[in-house]
Every structure is written in C-alpha cells, then in structure tokens.
Design a protein around this motif. Structure first.
Motif, PDB file in Angstrom:
ATOM      1  N   VAL A 336      24.259  45.345  40.709  1.00 55.98           N
ATOM      2  CA  VAL A 336      24.079  45.640  42.449  1.00 55.98           C
ATOM      3  C   VAL A 336      25.144  45.352  43.125  1.00 55.98           C
ATOM      4  O   VAL A 336      25.434  45.830  44.325  1.00 55.98           O
ATOM      5  CB  VAL A 336      22.912  44.771  42.948  1.00 55.98           C
ATOM      6  N   LEU A 337      26.525  44.633  42.509  1.00 57.28           N
ATOM      7  CA  LEU A 337      27.503  44.520  43.357  1.00 57.28           C
ATOM      8  C   LEU A 337      28.714  45.241  42.793  1.00 57.28           C
ATOM      9  O   LEU A 337      28.891  45.447  41.542  1.00 57.28           O
ATOM     10  CB  LEU A 337      28.036  42.938  43.223  1.00 57.28           C
ATOM     11  N   VAL A 338      29.371  46.100  43.606  1.00 54.11           N
ATOM     12  CA  VAL A 338      30.682  47.101  43.265  1.00 54.11           C
ATOM     13  C   VAL A 338      32.130  45.964  43.767  1.00 54.11           C
ATOM     14  O   VAL A 338      32.206  45.821  44.997  1.00 54.11           O
ATOM     15  CB  VAL A 338      30.641  48.336  43.643  1.00 54.11           C
ATOM     16  N   GLU A 339      32.731  45.831  42.399  1.00 49.48           N
ATOM     17  CA  GLU A 339      34.113  45.062  42.921  1.00 49.48           C
ATOM     18  C   GLU A 339      34.866  45.817  43.904  1.00 49.48           C
ATOM     19  O   GLU A 339      35.067  46.995  43.994  1.00 49.48           O
ATOM     20  CB  GLU A 339      34.757  44.923  41.833  1.00 49.48           C
ATOM     21  N   ASP A 340      35.080  44.860  44.979  1.00 51.51           N
ATOM     22  CA  ASP A 340      36.094  45.469  46.137  1.00 51.51           C
ATOM     23  C   ASP A 340      35.486  46.430  46.900  1.00 51.51           C
ATOM     24  O   ASP A 340      36.238  46.944  47.894  1.00 51.51           O
ATOM     25  CB  ASP A 340      37.553  45.584  45.600  1.00 51.51           C
ATOM     26  N   GLU A 341      34.192  46.741  46.673  1.00 51.40           N
ATOM     27  CA  GLU A 341      33.442  47.608  47.822  1.00 51.40           C
ATOM     28  C   GLU A 341      32.338  47.129  48.312  1.00 51.40           C
ATOM     29  O   GLU A 341      32.456  47.293  49.542  1.00 51.40           O
ATOM     30  CB  GLU A 341      33.113  48.765  46.796  1.00 51.40           C
ATOM     31  N   THR A 342      31.329  46.257  47.665  1.00 49.21           N
ATOM     32  CA  THR A 342      30.089  45.744  48.382  1.00 49.21           C
ATOM     33  C   THR A 342      30.659  44.236  48.041  1.00 49.21           C
ATOM     34  O   THR A 342      29.624  43.255  48.466  1.00 49.21           O
ATOM     35  CB  THR A 342      29.069  46.263  47.920  1.00 49.21           C
ATOM     36  N   GLY A 343      31.627  43.535  47.464  1.00 46.09           N
ATOM     37  CA  GLY A 343      31.867  42.202  47.353  1.00 46.09           C
ATOM     38  C   GLY A 343      32.831  41.969  46.091  1.00 46.09           C
ATOM     39  O   GLY A 343      33.287  42.869  45.908  1.00 46.09           O
ATOM     40  N   TRP A 344      32.991  40.883  45.806  1.00 40.55           N
ATOM     41  CA  TRP A 344      33.828  40.416  44.655  1.00 40.55           C
ATOM     42  C   TRP A 344      33.361  39.525  43.620  1.00 40.55           C
ATOM     43  O   TRP A 344      32.454  38.613  44.122  1.00 40.55           O
ATOM     44  CB  TRP A 344      35.134  39.804  45.606  1.00 40.55           C
ATOM     45  N   MET A 345      33.658  39.502  42.406  1.00 40.55           N
ATOM     46  CA  MET A 345      33.183  38.740  41.331  1.00 40.55           C
ATOM     47  C   MET A 345      34.212  37.841  40.722  1.00 40.55           C
ATOM     48  O   MET A 345      35.358  38.387  40.788  1.00 40.55           O
ATOM     49  CB  MET A 345      32.486  39.525  40.495  1.00 40.55           C
TER      50      MET A 345
END
Length: 406
Positions: A336-345
């Motif tokens: 569900v999370l896109v790196e540097d688009e909707t969050g960071w991991m």
C-alpha cells in the motif's frame, strides 16, 4: 469489480456482524469502519459482541487493557490452558445468542464474523440455516502470538475446518492469505482487503492544526508523530531511546507520542531523566475521537515496527491526514505504500535506519508536504472504508453467483 459491487449492494439488505473482541482500540476502529460504511450503503447491520464490549460504547479508549470490564481482565489473567478453554466454551454463548438473533431475523443476507481462535459455532449455525458466512481474518493459529498457544493442535484443527467451511474469507494482506493456505492446504474462496480510513474523519482546518500545535507547544517545529500502543512489539520505546542522542543536534524536531501501554511509564521516566520533555511530547491515552486533532499537528509519522502479516490501521490514518509515514518494509506495507511517493520505508527491524530517515526527512519541508498530499490522495481514491465495503459486497455477490475462484 465496481459493477459487481453495485449488484451486491442492491441485493444486500441486512447483515449480522459477530466478533469476540473487546471492541475497543484498533479492533473497535475496524468494526466501526466496516459497520458505518455498510450502513451508509443502506445495509442494516446488527452487531453481536462480547457482553459489555459494544464497539460503539464509550469510552473508545486506545488502550483495551485500561477500559476492559473486570470479568474480561479476570479471564485474560487465567493460565493459558484455562484461558483457551474459556475461549472454546464461548462457542456455547455465541451459538445461543446468534441462534436467537437468527430466529428473530430470518431475512439476513449474510453473517460477517471477525474470526477468533477456537470459534466455530457461528459457521455451524450458518451452514445449518443455509446462510452465507464470511470470515474477516485478523488472527490465526499459524502466527506467532504474545501468549503462545497451549492447545495449538486443537486451534489449528478448528481453524482448518472453519477456513474450509466458511462461505468466504477476507484477509488483510496477501502474505497472510498465503501463509494460511500453506498451513491448511485448502480454504474457502478468499480476497485480500487491507485496512482503511474514513477521509471525512481525518480532515482538519488550518485553525485546528494551529490550535493543537499551540496547545502542545509545537509551534515553529517539525513534528514527527507516533500513534498506538506502547508495547514491546511496536518498539516505540526503542525508537525514542535511539533518537534521543540526536535530538540536541536537531532542535527543529519534536516528537508527539500518542497512546499508552506497558512500556509507557518507563519511557516517560527515560524522557524526563534525559531532560527531553520539551522535545518529546507524550499525551498518554486518548479517545479515538481525539486522534484526528492530534494527527493534524503532525508533519510526519513513524511506525517503528508492525506485524509482518498485518495491515496497520494507524498507517492509513496517518496518510488520510496528509501525514507522510516512515514505516518498516514488511510486505503488507509494501502493498500500500510507494517509496518517496506516499511515504518512506526502512528495512524492518533496523531502528537505526528508521531514526536516520526521520532525521533526514524532517529537514525537507517541501518533501513532507509533497508526499503527505499524495498519501491523502491515495487514501481518498482507494483506501477508505467504503472501498472495503465495495470489495466485500462484490465478493458476496460473486459467492452467491457461484463465480468466486479459490
């Protein structure tokens, strides 16, 4: 999918939602989210809960251990074998209550149950009455538990039968579904539906943000927030202890920690002993209705840890508020999370990397605003509770039509 969802919504008029949780904290958020979204679609929903565990009753506390009824606390303190026998015996209570409800409501379209270990009576009743029953799977005998199972073989046997005899299954992540399938060999038709948030409940004005920040002494700072339980497996205490040595060199940054739990007292004592109280704000336990106002004060958020098969509700609530999250790269989060688009991991388990990411992004106000806006847009379009309901009703329609595939 959408056309099937429309057909499903037209067909469904009444649903029974059964659960065996305390109805508070995260499970209460989920139950209310699903129920409210169904009711908004014109579906009549009745809820059968543990006695005294109505998810709509007050207080909607974040910490279930603080609000639990005395008898609930007594049961949870039983030695594990006795606790599991009590769970097994609850089949009699649940079976009696559901049978009585079905007698009064013969026109129910389907039963939606939040699956619990050792629970089978609702499935037996549904099959006896010819009523579809869909299990929402948030727990399983296949996963590692805080309280290791004493009767694991029995729990697995009941779960295997439940997963095969239910009409359908709803999992919160693909890896969870795949693990269950590998453990049990075959299952009823299943879909994967991550958790969600109601965008209307996580919308705030500039005045509300400014008011919360002024009240908590956050003006003029970048605020990294945390929301949830202070328990060992969420690792917020370890995160704070790691970042503590860096806060003096980052005077622009403040932490806003919302919630309580087992590790809260020791962490508060640590913060006070290090003289960090001005830079680490700890609210303690709050009602869930207060959460959006506190999220409004945040510029970013951190999830130090999460289950490797779970779908954290707090992740979606952060994103709904336009608060970009820093989260571990477990597979359900990558879904569900896109790196540097909707969050960071960061690499799951590497809390030093989590600290580095928080410190780095706290110095990029433009990046925080960009990613936060994209995260909110994603939730608005794809991950509201109404989206879950569209998928659920489409799934029910496909089951009724004999079109679902395993």
């Amino acid at each position: 999918m959408d056309s099937m969802g429309n057909a499903g919504r037209q067909a469904v008029r009444k649903v029974l939602y059964h659960h065996r949780t305390q109805g508070k904290a995260v499970e209460g958020v989920h139950i209310r989210g699903i129920t409210d979204a169904l009711r908004a679609r014109g579906v009549a929903v009745d809820i059968i809960s543990l006695p005294g565990a109505d998810p709509y009753s007050s207080p909607r506390a974040m910490s279930p251990t603080r609000q639990a009824r005395p008898w609930m606390k007594l049961v949870t303190r039983l030695p594990e074998p006795l606790f599991e026998l009590a769970e097994l015996a609850y089949n009699l209570v649940a079976g009696f209550r559901i049978a009585a409800w079905l007698h009064r409501n013969p026109d129910v379209d389907f039963i939606y149950e939040r699956y619990s270990l050792f629970m089978y009576a609702p499935i037996w009743l549904a099959r006896m009455r010819g009523i579809p029953i869909i299990l929402e799977v948030n727990d399983s005998a296949t996963v590692e538990r805080v309280r290791p199972l004493a009767f694991r073989r029995l729990a697995m046997a009941i779960e295997r039968r439940a997963f095969r005899k239910a009409s359908g299954l709803v999992f919160v992540s693909s890896i969870f579904r795949d693990r269950a399938l590998a453990a049990h060999g075959s299952m009823a038709p299943a879909i994967v539906t991550p958790n969600a948030a109601d965008i209307a409940k996580f919308t705030f004005t500039a005045e509300q943000r400014e008011g919360t920040r002024a009240r908590l002494g956050l003006d003029g700072h970048v605020v990294c927030g945390y929301l949830g339980g202070f328990v060992p497996w969420h690792a917020i205490d370890r995160f704070v202890r790691l970042i503590a040595d860096h806060l003096a060199a980052a005077p622009h940054l403040k932490l806003l920690l919302v919630g309580d739990g087992a590790t809260y007292p020791a962490l508060r004592a640590f913060v006070e002993s290090r003289g960090l109280s001005r830079q680490v704000v700890m609210t303690g336990r709050v009602a869930h209705d207060e959460v959006p106002g506190l999220l409004a004060a945040m510029d970013m958020a951190v999830l130090p840890s999460a289950g490797d098969y779970t779908s954290p509700v707090k992740l979606f609530e952060f994103m709904a508020c336009g608060v970009p999250p820093v989260a571990p790269d477990f597979e359900p989060i990558r879904e569900v999370l896109v790196e540097d688009e909707t969050g960071w991991m960061f690499r799951a388990g590497d809390l030093a990397a989590a600290v580095e990411r928080v410190l780095a992004h706290s110095r990029d106000s433009a990046g925080l605003a960009r990613v936060g806006a994209a995260a909110r847009n994603y939730i608005t379009a794809h991950r509201q509770w109404r989206n879950n309901i569209e998928e659920l009703l489409a799934f029910h329609h496909s089951l009724a039509s004999g079109m679902a595939t395993r």
